[in-house]
Design an enzyme around this catalytic site. Structure first.
Site, PDB file in Angstrom:
ATOM      1  N   GLU A   1      -6.450   2.494 -30.466  1.00 13.33           N
ATOM      2  CA  GLU A   1      -7.590   3.363 -30.139  1.00 13.33           C
ATOM      3  C   GLU A   1      -7.655   4.524 -31.131  1.00 13.33           C
ATOM      4  OE1 GLU A   1      -6.591   3.849 -26.004  1.00 13.33           O
ATOM      5  OE2 GLU A   1      -7.189   1.765 -25.637  1.00 13.33           O
TER       6      GLU A   1
ATOM      7  N   GLU B   1       0.050  -4.966 -29.725  1.00 15.56           N
ATOM      8  CA  GLU B   1      -1.106  -4.863 -28.834  1.00 15.56           C
ATOM      9  C   GLU B   1      -2.329  -5.459 -29.535  1.00 15.56           C
ATOM     10  OE1 GLU B   1      -0.435  -1.551 -25.715  1.00 15.56           O
ATOM     11  OE2 GLU B   1      -1.419  -0.667 -27.435  1.00 15.56           O
TER      12      GLU B   1
ATOM     13  N   GLY C   1      -7.611  -3.575 -22.474  1.00 17.39           N
ATOM     14  CA  GLY C   1      -8.646  -3.155 -21.544  1.00 17.39           C
ATOM     15  C   GLY C   1      -9.723  -4.204 -21.308  1.00 17.39           C
TER      16      GLY C   1
ATOM     17  N   ASN D   1       1.207   3.733 -20.383  1.00 14.07           N
ATOM     18  CA  ASN D   1       0.362   4.597 -21.202  1.00 14.07           C
ATOM     19  C   ASN D   1      -0.853   4.979 -20.357  1.00 14.07           C
ATOM     20  OD1 ASN D   1      -1.306   5.800 -23.034  1.00 14.07           O
ATOM     21  ND2 ASN D   1      -1.576   3.999 -24.344  1.00 14.07           N
TER      22      ASN D   1
ATOM     23  N   LYS E   1      -3.166   6.885 -21.049  1.00 12.11           N
ATOM     24  CA  LYS E   1      -4.351   7.200 -21.874  1.00 12.11           C
ATOM     25  C   LYS E   1      -4.989   8.510 -21.372  1.00 12.11           C
ATOM     26  CE  LYS E   1      -4.695   2.395 -23.077  1.00 12.11           C
ATOM     27  NZ  LYS E   1      -5.495   1.268 -23.539  1.00 12.11           N
TER      28      LYS E   1
ATOM     29  N   HIS F   1      -1.534   3.919 -32.050  1.00  4.63           N
ATOM     30  CA  HIS F   1      -2.250   3.111 -31.062  1.00  4.63           C
ATOM     31  C   HIS F   1      -3.596   2.681 -31.652  1.00  4.63           C
ATOM     32  CE1 HIS F   1      -4.289   1.809 -27.451  1.00  4.63           C
ATOM     33  NE2 HIS F   1      -3.099   1.718 -26.885  1.00  4.63           N
TER      34      HIS F   1
ATOM     35  N   SER G   1      -3.779  -5.690 -21.401  1.00  7.40           N
ATOM     36  CA  SER G   1      -4.165  -6.260 -20.103  1.00  7.40           C
ATOM     37  C   SER G   1      -3.002  -6.883 -19.332  1.00  7.40           C
ATOM     38  CB  SER G   1      -5.288  -7.284 -20.274  1.00  7.40           C
ATOM     39  OG  SER G   1      -6.457  -6.658 -20.761  1.00  7.40           O
TER      40      SER G   1
HETATM   41  P1  13P Z   1      -4.474  -2.153 -20.973  1.00  9.73           P
HETATM   42  O1  13P Z   1      -3.186  -2.546 -20.291  1.00  9.73           O
HETATM   43  O2  13P Z   1      -5.370  -1.316 -20.135  1.00  9.73           O
HETATM   44  O3  13P Z   1      -5.144  -3.342 -21.588  1.00  9.73           O
HETATM   45  O4  13P Z   1      -4.048  -1.199 -22.206  1.00  9.73           O
HETATM   46  C1  13P Z   1      -3.064  -1.620 -23.059  1.00  9.73           C
HETATM   47  C2  13P Z   1      -2.725  -0.488 -23.962  1.00  9.73           C
HETATM   48  O5  13P Z   1      -3.495  -0.141 -24.833  1.00  9.73           O
HETATM   49  C3  13P Z   1      -1.455   0.216 -23.737  1.00  9.73           C
HETATM   50  O6  13P Z   1      -1.164   1.084 -24.781  1.00  9.73           O
END
Ligand code: 13P
Length: 258
Positions: free
Chosen positions: A104, A174, A180, A14, A16, A102, A218
């Site tokens: 976020e 997640e 992150g 992903n 992002k 997601h 992560s």
């Molecule tokens: P990270 O691997 O940067 O923690 O992000 C995970 C994520 O949100 C994947 O969709």
């Protein structure tokens, strides 16, 4: 036990809201070179660029076994929805996957589990495979609410048409506190939630044995092998590490040999 084909590990990058046309090129070239056919017999690999780069990704990966998808999809089929992108448009660009819900988007845009279910329906109707994301916050976990929060996020999925379509829906666990932050859930913590998700969706009528449940939060090359060794972890949804070719390829390699 022989892995069912539907449970072949899946690793999804992903991206992002990262990348530029220029920066994506070396990354795509490295993925094309590093993820060879032999490796891909043991793992499916996909990337999810921002919408504007889907055409670029399809040009680079079109003739390879790698697949791609988007990070979100509209809850509507077509029409006067300024700024939205439909599932049919994503199919037009060769997408196979789309993440929905997601954390976020849930946190920043107030996306609800009901809206997530509608987006899953739109994706399925257009022939996309949705990857539905669930996960608890640190406060939820500290209050012992992990399972009830996830059960509530899963509840609207029970009435989806894909209940009877094994392998169509992919889940991603997640934990918000691991995204992150550099703080990965331990393999045992992740396994416990994955087993809970599989049981909850089996109880809702899904074919639990055919359900792929990815872990995200992560994940790095160093932490991937222990996570992928867990029986209910069927791959990963990778954020930051998916932007670093060597790191992402190493994660794919550990999924293939899990
Ligand atoms: P990270 O691997 O940067 O923690 O992000 C995970 C994520 O949100 C994947 O969709």
């Amino acid at each position: 036990m022989q892995r069912q084909d539907a449970r072949k590990p899946l690793v999804v990058g992903n991206w992002k809201m990262n990348g530029t046309l220029g920066a994506n090129e070396p990354l795509l070239a490295a993925l094309r070179a590093g993820l060879d056919a032999a490796l891909l017999t043991g793992v499916e690999v996909a990337v999810l660029p921002p919408y504007p780069y889907l055409a670029q990704v399809s040009a680079w990966l079109g003739e390879t076994p790698l697949s791609w998808g988007a990070q979100d999809v509209a809850a509507y089929a077509e029409g006067a929805y300024t700024g939205e992108v439909s599932a049919a448009m994503l199919r037009d660009l060769g997408c196979r996957w789309v993440t929905v819900g997601h954390s976020e988007r849930r946190a920043l845009l107030g996306e609800t589990s009901e809206q997530v279910a509608v987006k899953i329906e739109q994706a399925l109707k257009a022939g996309l495979q949705p990857i539905a994301c669930v996960g608890e916050t640190l406060a939820d976990r500290e209050q012992g609410l992990t399972e009830s929060v996830i059960a509530a996020q899963l509840a609207p999925l029970a009435r989806l048409a894909c209940v009877g379509m094994p392998g169509q829906l992919v889940l991603a666990y997640e934990p918000v506190w691991a995204i992150g932050t550099g703080r990965t859930a331990s393999p045992e913590q992740a396994q416990a939630v994955h087993a809970f998700i599989r049981a909850a969706l089996s109880a809702a009528g899904f074919d639990g044995a055919a359900l792929r449940i990815l872990y995200g939060g992560s994940v790095k090359a160093a932490s991937a092998p222990a996570l992928f060794a867990m029986p209910d972890i069927n791959g990963g949804l990778i954020g930051g590490a998916s932007l670093v070719a060597d790191e992402f390829i190493a994660i794919c390699r550990s999924a293939a040999s899990a």
